[in-house]
Design a protein around this motif. Structure first.
Motif, PDB file in Angstrom:
ATOM      1  N   UNK A 161       0.496  -1.119  -0.273  1.00  0.00           N
ATOM      2  CA  UNK A 161       0.410   0.349   0.163  1.00  0.00           C
ATOM      3  C   UNK A 161       0.950   1.218  -0.129  1.00  0.00           C
ATOM      4  N   UNK A 164       2.716   1.537  -3.391  1.00  0.00           N
ATOM      5  CA  UNK A 164       2.498   2.233  -4.884  1.00  0.00           C
ATOM      6  C   UNK A 164       1.738   3.534  -4.129  1.00  0.00           C
ATOM      7  N   UNK A 165       0.798   4.086  -2.843  1.00  0.00           N
ATOM      8  CA  UNK A 165       0.293   5.650  -2.957  1.00  0.00           C
ATOM      9  C   UNK A 165       1.255   6.513  -2.893  1.00  0.00           C
ATOM     10  N   UNK A 168       2.258   6.654  -6.635  1.00  0.00           N
ATOM     11  CA  UNK A 168       1.604   8.110  -7.119  1.00  0.00           C
ATOM     12  C   UNK A 168       2.079   9.315  -6.830  1.00  0.00           C
ATOM     13  N   UNK A 169       1.841   9.712  -5.824  1.00  0.00           N
ATOM     14  CA  UNK A 169       1.873  10.693  -5.523  1.00  0.00           C
ATOM     15  C   UNK A 169       3.673  11.817  -6.504  1.00  0.00           C
ATOM     16  N   UNK A 172       2.478  12.890  -9.346  1.00  0.00           N
ATOM     17  CA  UNK A 172       1.809  14.233  -9.296  1.00  0.00           C
ATOM     18  C   UNK A 172       3.492  15.284  -9.409  1.00  0.00           C
ATOM     19  N   UNK A 203      -0.823 -15.414  -5.256  1.00  0.00           N
ATOM     20  CA  UNK A 203      -2.207 -16.510  -5.368  1.00  0.00           C
ATOM     21  C   UNK A 203      -2.148 -16.943  -4.065  1.00  0.00           C
ATOM     22  N   UNK A 205      -3.077 -14.629  -2.265  1.00  0.00           N
ATOM     23  CA  UNK A 205      -3.885 -13.395  -1.406  1.00  0.00           C
ATOM     24  C   UNK A 205      -3.402 -12.354  -1.012  1.00  0.00           C
ATOM     25  N   UNK A 206      -1.998 -12.454  -0.115  1.00  0.00           N
ATOM     26  CA  UNK A 206      -1.490 -12.243   0.254  1.00  0.00           C
ATOM     27  C   UNK A 206      -0.517 -10.948  -0.006  1.00  0.00           C
ATOM     28  N   UNK A 207      -0.671 -10.425  -1.455  1.00  0.00           N
ATOM     29  CA  UNK A 207      -0.160  -9.866  -2.084  1.00  0.00           C
ATOM     30  C   UNK A 207      -0.606  -8.930  -3.100  1.00  0.00           C
ATOM     31  N   UNK A 208      -0.343  -7.432  -3.286  1.00  0.00           N
ATOM     32  CA  UNK A 208      -0.969  -6.521  -4.537  1.00  0.00           C
ATOM     33  C   UNK A 208      -0.451  -7.590  -6.025  1.00  0.00           C
ATOM     34  N   UNK A 212      -3.236  -6.042 -10.665  1.00  0.00           N
ATOM     35  CA  UNK A 212      -3.557  -4.665  -9.972  1.00  0.00           C
ATOM     36  C   UNK A 212      -3.458  -3.443  -9.703  1.00  0.00           C
ATOM     37  N   UNK A 215      -3.320  -1.647 -12.364  1.00  0.00           N
ATOM     38  CA  UNK A 215      -4.956  -0.634 -12.930  1.00  0.00           C
ATOM     39  C   UNK A 215      -4.742   0.575 -11.515  1.00  0.00           C
ATOM     40  N   UNK A 216      -4.670   0.654 -10.690  1.00  0.00           N
ATOM     41  CA  UNK A 216      -4.158   1.553  -9.770  1.00  0.00           C
ATOM     42  C   UNK A 216      -3.467   3.200 -10.571  1.00  0.00           C
ATOM     43  N   UNK A 217      -1.771   2.158 -11.160  1.00  0.00           N
ATOM     44  CA  UNK A 217      -1.206   3.464 -10.977  1.00  0.00           C
ATOM     45  C   UNK A 217      -1.461   3.553 -12.990  1.00  0.00           C
TER      46      UNK A 217
ATOM     47  N   UNK B   9      -8.664 -18.303   0.221  1.00  0.00           N
ATOM     48  CA  UNK B   9      -8.114 -16.913  -0.420  1.00  0.00           C
ATOM     49  C   UNK B   9      -8.414 -17.154  -1.691  1.00  0.00           C
ATOM     50  N   UNK B  15      -7.783 -12.157   0.718  1.00  0.00           N
ATOM     51  CA  UNK B  15      -6.867 -11.762   1.840  1.00  0.00           C
ATOM     52  C   UNK B  15      -6.813 -10.728   2.248  1.00  0.00           C
ATOM     53  N   UNK B  16      -5.509 -10.129   2.105  1.00  0.00           N
ATOM     54  CA  UNK B  16      -5.690  -8.998   2.895  1.00  0.00           C
ATOM     55  C   UNK B  16      -4.934  -7.945   1.844  1.00  0.00           C
ATOM     56  N   UNK B  17      -4.551  -9.227   0.264  1.00  0.00           N
ATOM     57  CA  UNK B  17      -4.275  -8.272  -0.876  1.00  0.00           C
ATOM     58  C   UNK B  17      -5.571  -7.734  -1.396  1.00  0.00           C
ATOM     59  N   UNK B  21      -6.074  -3.399  -1.858  1.00  0.00           N
ATOM     60  CA  UNK B  21      -6.526  -3.000  -3.256  1.00  0.00           C
ATOM     61  C   UNK B  21      -7.315  -1.576  -3.581  1.00  0.00           C
ATOM     62  N   UNK B  24      -5.847   0.958  -1.376  1.00  0.00           N
ATOM     63  CA  UNK B  24      -5.696   2.118  -2.307  1.00  0.00           C
ATOM     64  C   UNK B  24      -6.360   2.895  -2.553  1.00  0.00           C
ATOM     65  N   UNK B  28      -5.452   6.687  -3.436  1.00  0.00           N
ATOM     66  CA  UNK B  28      -4.722   7.509  -4.197  1.00  0.00           C
ATOM     67  C   UNK B  28      -6.270   8.561  -5.296  1.00  0.00           C
ATOM     68  N   UNK B  32      -5.137  12.418  -5.952  1.00  0.00           N
ATOM     69  CA  UNK B  32      -5.204  12.672  -7.103  1.00  0.00           C
ATOM     70  C   UNK B  32      -6.338  13.962  -7.230  1.00  0.00           C
ATOM     71  N   UNK B  35      -4.544  16.856  -5.211  1.00  0.00           N
ATOM     72  CA  UNK B  35      -3.352  17.276  -6.101  1.00  0.00           C
ATOM     73  C   UNK B  35      -3.940  17.884  -7.625  1.00  0.00           C
TER      74      UNK B  35
END
Ligand SMILES: Nc1ncnc2c1ncn2[C@@H]1O[C@H](COP(=O)(O)OP(=O)(O)O)[C@@H](O)[C@H]1O
Ligand SMILES: [Mg+2]
Lengths: 283, 94
Positions: A161, A164-165, A168-169, A172, A203, A205-208, A212, A215-217, B9, B15-17, B21, B24, B28, B32, B35
């Protein structure tokens, strides 16, 4: 805050070479590892490349590249006119197309001035195709100096988290505080490099996942570097990991350099190494 | 245990992912918007607040100026929250 340098005519001269900033916002995500490997990768492809350490006070690019004992003068000495550029540049012993301009360990970050950095980059651009700026973490002066003259930016991001945040900053800031932005020129070309990626944790589900983060950035993905013991081994011995051609991280960096140079390649090392069986019962 | 975790999961997608997401995306989006705000916004907000307070005793958070932008136009939305009536009568009767 930062004055434009149009009057020095830097814009024209720098356009002969490409200035690439390796940036992130957050620390410890793999900027220096990436700077060293990308620099070596471009040099191995035959391009005259220089990597500059902008992390004044915390210099470690020279350690990752294994040339720490050859540092005599540094970037700040050159800016202050205490040494000539060619006295401070260290030519890599493994690949003569690669040079390093080390950071000072003792000086204050404020010693990096817009004019001083601009003059050094201008001089470097005369005989280098690629100038890689290894940025310090944060959005303070040193980081702003590292990105100010950039043509391209590689935003190194970890799949978590805060990283990634911060990336994104940083986007900017790249869009508003660079020379290109101030002069209303075409914006910096931004790329995403996802590092320290663990497919098996994704796999579970513990990590982006790659998808993901993308998609966000929504940036062009230059590569996915797996979390790998080989990175630590390489930096322990002062060898950029891209030279460890047997390793997953080394190969991922080779792909990244090829993509930067325009090749289209599928991402590797993004799915779980273990088979279905290992995944089900490995936990 | 591995088997069970995996079904948890993979089959329920919690899952925590996925939490990461969602968080985030919200973070974000907020960043934005902030900004994209013109730099005069905080000052404008403060000056409007001062002006209102000459006439009405509003809370320091009573004035919000929000800014939005699409391809064609920019929107500036001014929101002033006046103290509610009951409070008014109370303070007047004092
Ligand atoms: N892909 C990776 N796998 C494992 N460790 C890594 C990876 N990339 C970087 N590291 C380690 O993380 C730490 C921080 O890396 P570094 O490149 O110095 O980051 P930064 O320059 O962004 O602060 C170092 O110890 C480095 O060896
Ligand atoms: Mg670093």
């Amino acid at each position: 805050m930062i004055g434009g340098l149009g009057h020095l005519g830097l814009q024209e001269d720098l356009s002969l070479s490409r200035v690439i900033v390796i940036t992130s916002g957050k620390g410890g995500v793999g900027k220096t590892t990436t700077s060293a490997s990308m620099g070596m990768g471009l040099a191995q492809k035959g391009h005259r490349t220089v990597v500059i350490d902008f992390d004044v006070g915390l210099r470690n690019l020279d350690l990752v590249l294994g040339c720490e004992r050859r540092v005599v003068y540094d970037f700040i000495n050159v800016i202050n006119g205490e040494a000539h550029l060619n006295q401070a540049l260290i030519r890599d012993k493994r690949c003569n197309k690669l040079s390093v301009l080390p950071a000072s360990q003792t000086r204050d970050k404020d010693a990096l001035s817009v004019e001083g950095v601009g003059q050094v980059l201008e001089e470097l651009s005369k005989d280098h195709e690629y100038i890689i700026c290894d940025s310090p973490a944060g959005i303070e002066h040193g980081a702003l100096m590292a990105m100010y003259y950039a043509d391209d930016a590689v935003v190194v991001t970890n799949p978590e988290v805060s990283s990634v945040r911060d990336s994104d900053r940083m986007l900017g800031i790249l869009a508003s505080k660079s020379q290109r932005a101030e002069q209303n020129r075409e914006p910096i070309t931004e790329y995403l490099l996802l590092s320290r990626y663990s497919p098996n944790r994704v796999v579970r589900g513990e990590m982006l996942s790659v998808a993901d983060v993308q998609e966000i950035l929504s940036l062009k993905m230059l590569g996915v570097i797996p979390e790998s013991q080989s990175v630590l081994n390489a930096s322990n011995s002062g060898i950029p990991v891209i030279l460890d051609t047997q390793s997953d991280a080394g190969q991922a960096y080779q792909d990244m350099v090829k993509r930067y140079l325009g090749e289209e390649l599928p991402m590797r090392f993004t799915s779980d190494k273990r088979g279905m069986f290992g995944r089900l019962f490995g936990g | 245990m591995g088997l069970l975790d995996n079904f948890r999961s993979a089959n329920h997608g919690r899952g925590s992912a996925s939490v990461a997401k969602e968080r985030l995306q919200i973070l974000v989006a907020h960043d934005r918007i902030a900004r994209g705000r013109p730099s005069y916004l905080p000052k404008l907000e403060r000056e409007i607040l001062d002006l209102i307070r000459k006439y009405v005793d509003v809370d320091p958070n009573a004035v919000t100026v929000s800014y939005e932008q699409d391809e064609r136009q920019e929107f500036l939305e001014l929101n002033i929250l006046l103290p509610d009536q009951s409070e008014w009568y109370q303070s007047e009767s004092r």
